[in-house]
Design an enzyme around this catalytic site. Structure first.
Site, PDB file in Angstrom:
ATOM      1  N   CYS A 148     -76.175  -5.849 -15.941  1.00 11.06           N
ATOM      2  CA  CYS A 148     -75.987  -5.877 -17.405  1.00 11.06           C
ATOM      3  C   CYS A 148     -76.898  -4.855 -18.081  1.00 11.06           C
ATOM      4  CB  CYS A 148     -76.287  -7.279 -17.934  1.00 11.06           C
ATOM      5  SG  CYS A 148     -76.390  -7.334 -19.743  1.00 11.06           S
ATOM      6  N   CYS A 185     -79.761  -6.687 -20.298  1.00  9.06           N
ATOM      7  CA  CYS A 185     -80.802  -7.571 -19.764  1.00  9.06           C
ATOM      8  C   CYS A 185     -82.150  -6.834 -19.698  1.00  9.06           C
ATOM      9  CB  CYS A 185     -80.414  -8.058 -18.371  1.00  9.06           C
ATOM     10  SG  CYS A 185     -79.330  -9.503 -18.393  1.00  9.06           S
ATOM     11  N   ALA A 211     -77.210   3.615 -20.319  1.00  7.12           N
ATOM     12  CA  ALA A 211     -76.636   4.960 -20.240  1.00  7.12           C
ATOM     13  C   ALA A 211     -77.706   5.994 -20.592  1.00  7.12           C
ATOM     14  CB  ALA A 211     -75.476   5.063 -21.222  1.00  7.12           C
ATOM     15  N   HIS A 228     -79.231 -13.662 -20.321  1.00  6.12           N
ATOM     16  CA  HIS A 228     -77.851 -13.195 -20.253  1.00  6.12           C
ATOM     17  C   HIS A 228     -76.863 -14.330 -20.564  1.00  6.12           C
ATOM     18  CE1 HIS A 228     -74.745 -10.431 -18.833  1.00  6.12           C
ATOM     19  NE2 HIS A 228     -74.205 -11.434 -18.178  1.00  6.12           N
ATOM     20  N   ASN A 248     -69.318  -8.645 -32.325  1.00  4.54           N
ATOM     21  CA  ASN A 248     -68.046  -8.959 -31.683  1.00  4.54           C
ATOM     22  C   ASN A 248     -68.362  -9.819 -30.480  1.00  4.54           C
ATOM     23  OD1 ASN A 248     -66.588  -7.145 -33.369  1.00  4.54           O
ATOM     24  ND2 ASN A 248     -67.300  -5.455 -32.081  1.00  4.54           N
ATOM     25  N   SER A 263     -66.681  -7.178 -23.574  1.00  2.63           N
ATOM     26  CA  SER A 263     -66.625  -7.861 -22.278  1.00  2.63           C
ATOM     27  C   SER A 263     -68.022  -8.248 -21.795  1.00  2.63           C
ATOM     28  CB  SER A 263     -65.937  -6.974 -21.245  1.00  2.63           C
ATOM     29  OG  SER A 263     -66.543  -5.706 -21.267  1.00  2.63           O
ATOM     30  N   HIS A 283     -73.656 -10.974 -22.603  1.00  3.42           N
ATOM     31  CA  HIS A 283     -75.061 -11.020 -23.050  1.00  3.42           C
ATOM     32  C   HIS A 283     -75.073 -11.089 -24.584  1.00  3.42           C
ATOM     33  CE1 HIS A 283     -79.392 -10.137 -22.014  1.00  3.42           C
ATOM     34  NE2 HIS A 283     -79.376 -10.224 -23.339  1.00  3.42           N
ATOM     35  N   HIS A 311     -75.406 -10.462 -28.205  1.00  2.00           N
ATOM     36  CA  HIS A 311     -75.884  -9.300 -28.952  1.00  2.00           C
ATOM     37  C   HIS A 311     -74.983  -9.015 -30.134  1.00  2.00           C
ATOM     38  CE1 HIS A 311     -72.666  -7.563 -26.532  1.00  2.00           C
ATOM     39  NE2 HIS A 311     -72.637  -6.544 -27.376  1.00  2.00           N
ATOM     40  N   GLN A 326     -74.512  -5.828 -33.517  1.00  3.38           N
ATOM     41  CA  GLN A 326     -74.698  -4.406 -33.801  1.00  3.38           C
ATOM     42  C   GLN A 326     -75.038  -4.221 -35.276  1.00  3.38           C
ATOM     43  OE1 GLN A 326     -72.111  -1.467 -32.066  1.00  3.38           O
ATOM     44  NE2 GLN A 326     -70.906  -3.031 -31.041  1.00  3.38           N
ATOM     45  N   LYS A 347     -54.058 -15.902 -32.554  1.00  4.83           N
ATOM     46  CA  LYS A 347     -53.269 -15.434 -33.691  1.00  4.83           C
ATOM     47  C   LYS A 347     -53.206 -13.914 -33.633  1.00  4.83           C
ATOM     48  CE  LYS A 347     -52.276 -14.997 -38.259  1.00  4.83           C
ATOM     49  NZ  LYS A 347     -50.864 -15.211 -38.553  1.00  4.83           N
ATOM     50  N   VAL A 355     -49.570  -9.026 -36.690  1.00  8.09           N
ATOM     51  CA  VAL A 355     -48.566  -8.035 -36.268  1.00  8.09           C
ATOM     52  C   VAL A 355     -47.413  -8.023 -37.274  1.00  8.09           C
ATOM     53  CG1 VAL A 355     -49.127  -8.157 -33.815  1.00  8.09           C
ATOM     54  CG2 VAL A 355     -47.533  -9.813 -34.780  1.00  8.09           C
ATOM     55  N   TYR A 398     -44.908  -8.568 -39.696  1.00  4.34           N
ATOM     56  CA  TYR A 398     -44.937  -8.784 -41.141  1.00  4.34           C
ATOM     57  C   TYR A 398     -46.327  -8.488 -41.703  1.00  4.34           C
ATOM     58  CZ  TYR A 398     -44.267 -10.805 -45.703  1.00  4.34           C
ATOM     59  OH  TYR A 398     -44.182 -10.951 -47.054  1.00  4.34           O
ATOM     60  N   GLU A 399     -47.325  -8.868 -40.908  1.00  2.00           N
ATOM     61  CA  GLU A 399     -48.705  -8.704 -41.388  1.00  2.00           C
ATOM     62  C   GLU A 399     -49.137  -7.243 -41.470  1.00  2.00           C
ATOM     63  OE1 GLU A 399     -48.882 -11.388 -38.561  1.00  2.00           O
ATOM     64  OE2 GLU A 399     -49.833 -13.003 -39.690  1.00  2.00           O
TER      65      GLU A 399
HETATM   66  P1  H2U Z   1     -70.116  -4.483 -28.049  1.00  2.00           P
HETATM   67  O1  H2U Z   1     -70.804  -5.471 -28.907  1.00  2.00           O
HETATM   68  O2  H2U Z   1     -68.838  -3.995 -28.666  1.00  2.00           O
HETATM   69  O3  H2U Z   1     -69.953  -4.909 -26.658  1.00  2.00           O
HETATM   70  O4  H2U Z   1     -71.048  -3.212 -28.010  1.00  2.00           O
HETATM   71  C1  H2U Z   1     -72.148  -3.015 -27.188  1.00  2.00           C
HETATM   72  C2  H2U Z   1     -72.686  -1.642 -27.528  1.00  2.00           C
HETATM   73  O5  H2U Z   1     -73.608  -1.245 -26.550  1.00  2.00           O
HETATM   74  C3  H2U Z   1     -71.578  -0.578 -27.561  1.00  2.00           C
HETATM   75  O6  H2U Z   1     -71.470  -0.076 -28.883  1.00  2.00           O
HETATM   76  C4  H2U Z   1     -73.569   0.155 -26.438  1.00  2.00           C
HETATM   77  C5  H2U Z   1     -72.094   0.500 -26.617  1.00  2.00           C
HETATM   78  O7  H2U Z   1     -71.952   1.773 -27.166  1.00  2.00           O
HETATM   79  N1  H2U Z   1     -74.124   0.579 -25.158  1.00  2.00           N
HETATM   80  C6  H2U Z   1     -75.292   1.325 -25.169  1.00  2.00           C
HETATM   81  O8  H2U Z   1     -75.809   1.661 -26.225  1.00  2.00           O
HETATM   82  N2  H2U Z   1     -75.874   1.668 -23.960  1.00  2.00           N
HETATM   83  C7  H2U Z   1     -75.335   1.372 -22.755  1.00  2.00           C
HETATM   84  O9  H2U Z   1     -75.917   1.698 -21.729  1.00  2.00           O
HETATM   85  C8  H2U Z   1     -74.043   0.662 -22.660  1.00  2.00           C
HETATM   86  C9  H2U Z   1     -73.441   0.185 -23.957  1.00  2.00           C
END
Ligand code: H2U
Length: 338
Positions: A49, A52, A58, A111, A151, A159, A162, A164, A166, A308, A311, A313-314
């Protein structure tokens, strides 16, 4: 005057739009349908993850061994501090550069935690982090609006379980936020009262759509809800930013957030997917007539897998729902809290 029992439209005064309600389409009474959805066991720590503690992200960055909340600059930010060059505006083709910043906020080092399972002091830490992140971004010279959101769940495009959220900051006030602000300002100019304060006072008299209250907060299914179990969280005291909340208001918000998540997860006995957003005042305005609020937009309709869709009509006309907001509130109230 009473609500129509048949098809009718309800007005959303915040977005100045309508929702079509068709209660007669619910041919069968509520069955409380619960599917046996295999709930995958979640480890407290997942070596794969990127959120974590101690794990790599990245671009070669490594998370610290954090113990409570942890926020970092999104490694794939949708916006940067420097506006790109160029821009066009010939009346029909309009494109303007935008500047901003994107942060990711981990709610817990665990996590497997969620806002339904974290204890209230830990959620209070999340409330403080929402406020701090927002304020820090508001202080940047190029920021005109900050959006705290979350989200949750694969259905909402996320997906990674963990816990979190934004935070995105932009130079311009985004379209929907601008509409909320304009509506509240117009209501204030016309009546001298803040729209949400007046609305919540009326809801507290009616009690049909109220899900839960604390001395500081009201949680309800809005009269104009689009999503089946959409909720609106409003402070009783008019504040316009998370940072203005007093310690007691933050504690009671933490408790109510926990209760809401337990109700959501209990409804279909599944980790309830949703998008959540805090609506704070834009940077640099007077804030007159505005009130802080949060929206939860959960897609599930009848069970852990029946969602839900907005789509047909909406997409072409306007949102439509069968389950009334009153029934949704009743069902959320009826969830037995473990
Ligand atoms: P979600 O809540 O949509 O899963 O977004 C997680 C964010 O984490 C997503 O915007 C970021 C993605 O760009 N992310 C990083 O900043 N570093 C990473 O190593 C992977 C994901």
């Amino acid at each position: 005057m009473s609500l129509p029992s048949g098809p009718h439209r309800r007005h959303n005064p915040l977005l100045d739009e309508w929702v079509l309600v068709s209660p007669q389409r619910l041919e069968r009474p509520w069955q409380g349908q619960v599917e046996s959805v295999a709930s995958e066991a979640m480890p407290a720590y997942d070596a794969g993850c990127y959120l974590c503690p101690g794990n790599g992200r990245a671009g070669g960055r490594t998370n610290p061994a954090y113990a409570a909340t942890f926020a970092f600059d999104n490694d794939f930010a949708a916006l940067g501090p420097t506006e790109s060059e160029g821009g066009i505006d010939d009346g029909l083709f309009v494109a303007r550069p935008e500047a901003g910043a994107c942060r990711v906020l981990c709610y817990s080092p665990r996590h497997d935690a969620s806002l339904a399972t974290l204890d209230v002091p830990a959620i209070r830490g999340v409330v403080d982090a929402w406020a701090e992140e927002s304020e820090a971004l508001r202080r940047l010279p190029f920021v005109g609006h900050v959006q705290v959101f979350e989200n949750r769940g694969a259905l909402m495009g996320n997906s990674n379980r963990h816990p979190h959220g934004q935070v995105w900051a932009t130079r311009h006030v985004p379209s929907l936020a601008a509409r909320r602000v304009r509506s509240q300002q117009a209501h204030f100019a016309a009546t001298g009262e803040d729209l949400l304060g007046s609305y919540v006072a009326r809801e507290l008299e009616k009690r049909e759509r109220v899900v839960a209250t604390t001395p500081d907060w009201v949680l309800l299914v809005p009269f104009w809800a689009v999503w089946p179990f959409e909720t609106l969280l409003v402070p009783r005291r008019r504040v316009t930013r998370l940072a203005q909340l007093e310690p007691g208001e933050r504690d009671s918000l933490a408790g109510l957030v926990n209760e809401l998540h337990r109700r959501y997860d209990g409804l279909f006995r599944t980790p309830f997917p949703y998008s959540m957003a805090w609506h704070e005042e834009p940077v640099g305005g007077s804030g007159a007539g505005l009130r802080l609020h949060a929206s939860y937009f959960p897609p599930l309709l009848r069970s852990a897998s029946v969602k839900k869709f907005l789509v047909g009509y909406e997409m072409a006309g306007e949102p439509q729902r069968d389950l009334t907001p009153e029934s949704a509130a009743e069902r959320l109230r009826a969830v037995t809290l473990a």
